[in-house]
Scaffold this active site. Structure first.
Site, PDB file in Angstrom:
ATOM      1  N   LEU A 591       0.917  -1.087   0.099  1.00  0.00           N
ATOM      2  CA  LEU A 591       0.069   0.210  -0.013  1.00  0.00           C
ATOM      3  C   LEU A 591       0.887   1.139  -0.026  1.00  0.00           C
ATOM      4  CD1 LEU A 591      -3.251   0.581   1.872  1.00  0.00           C
ATOM      5  CD2 LEU A 591      -1.443   2.357   2.225  1.00  0.00           C
ATOM      6  N   GLN A 594       2.449   1.873  -3.292  1.00  0.00           N
ATOM      7  CA  GLN A 594       1.436   2.406  -4.339  1.00  0.00           C
ATOM      8  C   GLN A 594       1.106   3.722  -3.933  1.00  0.00           C
ATOM      9  OE1 GLN A 594       0.259   1.557  -7.036  1.00  0.00           O
ATOM     10  NE2 GLN A 594      -1.008   3.062  -7.323  1.00  0.00           N
ATOM     11  N   GLU A 595       1.023   4.250  -2.810  1.00  0.00           N
ATOM     12  CA  GLU A 595       0.512   5.414  -2.381  1.00  0.00           C
ATOM     13  C   GLU A 595       1.872   6.551  -2.708  1.00  0.00           C
ATOM     14  OE1 GLU A 595      -2.312   6.457  -1.638  1.00  0.00           O
ATOM     15  OE2 GLU A 595      -3.608   4.937  -1.016  1.00  0.00           O
ATOM     16  N   SER A 596       2.956   6.299  -2.134  1.00  0.00           N
ATOM     17  CA  SER A 596       4.030   7.254  -2.299  1.00  0.00           C
ATOM     18  C   SER A 596       5.336   6.675  -2.568  1.00  0.00           C
ATOM     19  CB  SER A 596       4.065   7.788  -0.939  1.00  0.00           C
ATOM     20  OG  SER A 596       4.448   6.675  -0.010  1.00  0.00           O
ATOM     21  N   TYR A 701      -6.086   1.007  -8.644  1.00  0.00           N
ATOM     22  CA  TYR A 701      -5.329   0.789  -7.329  1.00  0.00           C
ATOM     23  C   TYR A 701      -5.329  -0.681  -6.727  1.00  0.00           C
ATOM     24  CZ  TYR A 701      -4.749   2.289  -2.343  1.00  0.00           C
ATOM     25  OH  TYR A 701      -4.337   2.770  -0.967  1.00  0.00           O
TER      26      TYR A 701
END
Length: 720
Positions: A591, A594-596, A701
């Protein structure tokens, strides 16, 4: 430790204490960071860093004379940092009211290397001060320099116009008008070019009517543009630029007169029939006249089957029919036929796999056997494509339920075993065939005892791949090449990073990475270098590019290389959080990646912040739930805070959806309300839930985090 303490004081806004700590540090006789063996990053020069930050602290305290002294000490020791330190000196001089000294400092800044946005900012400031002093020639030189380094038409046009204004200010009317003419001729889309046109018209300077019409179109002065273009056509009926008809048509369309716009396209058709026909389809589509638009597209395909644009036109027409007929069986059938026609005519077009998959989806409601045939065709002809893997996975699910006769589950499982685990559907098919639940793993996550474990073997493997691709690898594969080592942007970016100016550092270092993006050897070296420096996003991007360039995935490359692309940064924080909340830590690693991409300073266009990309309102809610002391929004950029808040929010969604990971991730991305809507429709089945999600971004996502989870499961599942 003293340097870190002083920098922390500065960042916390205690400038007096920071200045005292920095001044004391500068008195240390041997204040230098120790070098590390085999390090790619130069050791921090603590006296230099202290001098620079002391200048910032003194400036914040209003002691600008002392700030200049400190900045000059840094500048003398670091002449390559002129583009960054000299503007600070200029700021101090401006605060002291010494414009001439500020100009001198900015002139020194323009001599230093920097990425182009910094160059533009420094030269723009200098030009403004030079103009105030009456040095129009100097200002114009700066505008020209910005124009030459700029990449966008908007900036180039703006600088050309400003140079014209400067000439006008100096009384050089002819030179000013020449600049304005350059602006409208070379940069018609720039906003300032319309101002240049107005200045020329008001001065009575003859302007090419076609160019005048184009400028007015881009400025939104549509009727003026039409009038000018009509004059251009009337003045040279045999030789005028035929695009005049297109700009007139677009102008009428913007004015809401589609009838006149279409008539103008008819005029264009006398000279460029194919282009006019395509534009007719586009215009009718924008107007919502679907049947007429489809007729235009169909006519284009029939008249110009061998044109370079024909496949794209067929794809556009199929999508238009799909959107228009989604609720009608006849419309769906028409769209499906169009998709299949594209696939038949252009089997190698990039849109063909998606066309076949969508055709199968549209057909399945009325003719399951025909849909199965399309999925089989897709899976057999395009196995490496996402849609090909999706088709195979769909067939495997149908075979497993026994809903469709004639599907051989064993043969499909054998077909799945040949898939490259490079996308969501391939990974889901592989897990499904093996009987593994989504987001499941056997055993705990295992980190390597030494981050360098496997490096030698990985470099041997990489060397073989490079040679096979015709690349001659250097003897020291992981050391920075002479070119990379000497890159001004790398040297400057490294210093900025060590000074704590992370955004500026990232901009410099990303410019370097992008310039070497096509070089697999450089990508490997940069992946190592950026990881050591702490610029994790750039390290991951470089590593992923390397794997793609050598034709490998994290599942077949050596684990050392795979771990560069899927690192376990902040494991000291994530592992305890996962244990506290009861989920697999590989889920949070995937996660955060993927996010940052593990960039703690990351900020999205939607104001999501930090490693877990928590938005301010959600952050405030989480802080309240956790009783987090003294929370401020900026705290989300701190890894400890960002990861804690992300972990809590993820665990809340997992709890709300009974451990259903697909739904929890959908809630994290699109909000709990949307996730609940999809969950209510699909129930607990992960794949039905995924099929139900109607937000493209959320589907992507989930796909990316599933891919990441599987990568982490593979890379950190057993000890090397």
């Amino acid at each position: 430790a003293q340097w870190g303490y002083a920098l922390a004081l500065f960042e916390d806004g205690d400038f007096t204490a920071a200045a005292e700590a920095l001044e004391a540090l500068l008195q240390e006789p041997d204040a230098a960071a120790p070098a590390t063996a085999d390090s790619l990053v130069a050791p921090l020069d603590i006296p230099d860093a202290a001098a620079f930050t002391l200048g910032r602290a003194r400036a914040a305290l209003g002691d600008h004379t002392a700030a200049i002294e400190a900045f000059r000490a840094y500048a003398e020791a670091n002449p390559d940092m002129a583009a960054y330190v000299q503007p600070l000196i200029a700021d101090a001089y401006m605060a002291l009211g010494d414009t001439n000294a500020a100009i001198t400092a900015l002139e020194a800044a323009t001599e230093g290397a920097a990425q182009r946005f910094v160059v533009v900012e420094n030269r723009g400031r200098l030009a403004g001060l030079l103009l105030e002093r009456g040095d129009t020639a100097g200002a114009i030189a700066q505008y020209d320099a910005i124009r030459d380094v700029a990449r966008t038409e908007a900036t180039k046009g703006q600088m050309t116009y400003l140079a014209g204004l400067a000439e006008q200010q100096a009384g050089n009317t002819a030179a000013a008008q020449a600049r304005f003419l350059d602006a409208i001729t070379d940069y018609p889309r720039a906003a300032e070019s319309h101002a240049a046109l107005v200045a020329l018209v008001e001065a009575g300077v003859p302007v090419d009517e076609y160019q005048r019409g184009v400028i007015n179109f881009y400025a939104g002065a549509y009727q003026l543009g039409i009038d000018a273009l009509r004059r251009a056509i009337a003045a040279a009926p045999e030789t005028y630029t035929k695009d005049a008809h297109l700009f007139i048509a677009w102008s009428y369309e913007e004015l809401g007169d589609v009838t006149s716009a279409l008539a103008e396209l008819d005029a264009l058709a006398e000279f460029e029939p194919a282009r006019a026909l395509f534009e007719r389809g586009e215009m009718l589509s924008r107007a919502g006249r679907v049947a007429e638009a489809l007729a235009a597209y169909d006519e284009f395909v029939a008249e110009y089957p061998d044109a370079a644009e024909t496949a794209a036109v067929q794809w556009t027409a199929a999508q238009l029919a799909d959107g228009a007929g989604a609720s009608a069986a006849a419309g769906s059938a028409d769209a499906a036929e169009r998709y299949v026609a594209l696939a038949d005519a252009f089997p190698f077009d990039g849109n063909t796999p998606a066309a076949l998959y969508r055709a199968a989806e549209l057909t399945a409601a009325t003719d399951v056997d025909a849909a199965v045939a399309l999925w089989q065709r897709l899976a057999e002809q395009y196995p490496a494509n996402d849609n090909g893997a999706a088709a195979l996975f769909h067939l495997l699910r149908l075979a497993d339920t026994g809903e469709v006769e004639g599907l051989d589950a064993a043969a499909l499982r054998q077909q799945v075993s040949t898939l490259t685990p490079s996308n969501y559907f391939a990974l889901r098919a592989i897990d499904f065939a093996a009987g593994d639940e989504p987001f499941s793993a056997t055993g705990e996550m295992v980190l390597p005892d030494d981050a360098a474990d496997g490096r030698a073997a990985a470099e041997t493997w990489l060397r073989e791949r490079l040679v096979a691709a015709g690349v001659v690898p250097p003897e020291a594969l992981g050391a920075l090449s002479a070119g990379l080592a000497a890159e001004p942007g790398r040297l400057i970016g490294e210093k900025l990073w060590q000074l704590g100016l992370y955004e500026a550092a990232k901009a410099e270092l990303e410019t370097v990475r992008e310039s070497y993006a096509d070089d697999p050897v450089a990508n490997y070296q940069m992946a190592l270098y950026f990881q050591e420096l702490g610029l994790f996003r750039s390290s991951i991007v470089a590593a992923a590019s390397l794997l793609q360039q050598v034709g490998a995935t994290v599942f077949d490359a050596p684990r050392f290389l795979g771990r560069l692309a899927y690192p376990a940064h902040y494991a000291d924080l994530i592992l305890p959080l996962a244990k506290r909340y009861g989920y697999d830590p590989r889920l949070q690693f995937a996660l955060v990646r993927q996010e940052s991409l593990f960039e703690s300073i990351a900020r999205s266009s939607a104001a999501a912040q930090g490693l877990s990309q928590v938005i301010p309102d959600t952050g405030a809610w989480i802080a309240q739930r956790l009783a987090w002391p003294d929370f401020t929004n900026e705290d989300l950029f701190k890894p400890y805070v960002g990861l804690n808040f992300g972990a809590f929010y993820l665990s809340e969604q997992l709890r709300a959806f009974d451990g259903h990971v697909h739904a929890a991730l959908a809630a994290y991305n699109a909000g709990p309300g949307n996730a609940a809507r999809w969950y209510e429709t699909a129930g607990g089945n992960h794949d039905r839930f995924f099929d139900t999600v109607d937000f493209t971004e959320t589907r992507l996502y989930i796909e990316r985090i599933y891919e990441g989870f599987n990568a982490y499961r593979h890379l950190y599942g057993v000890r090397d």
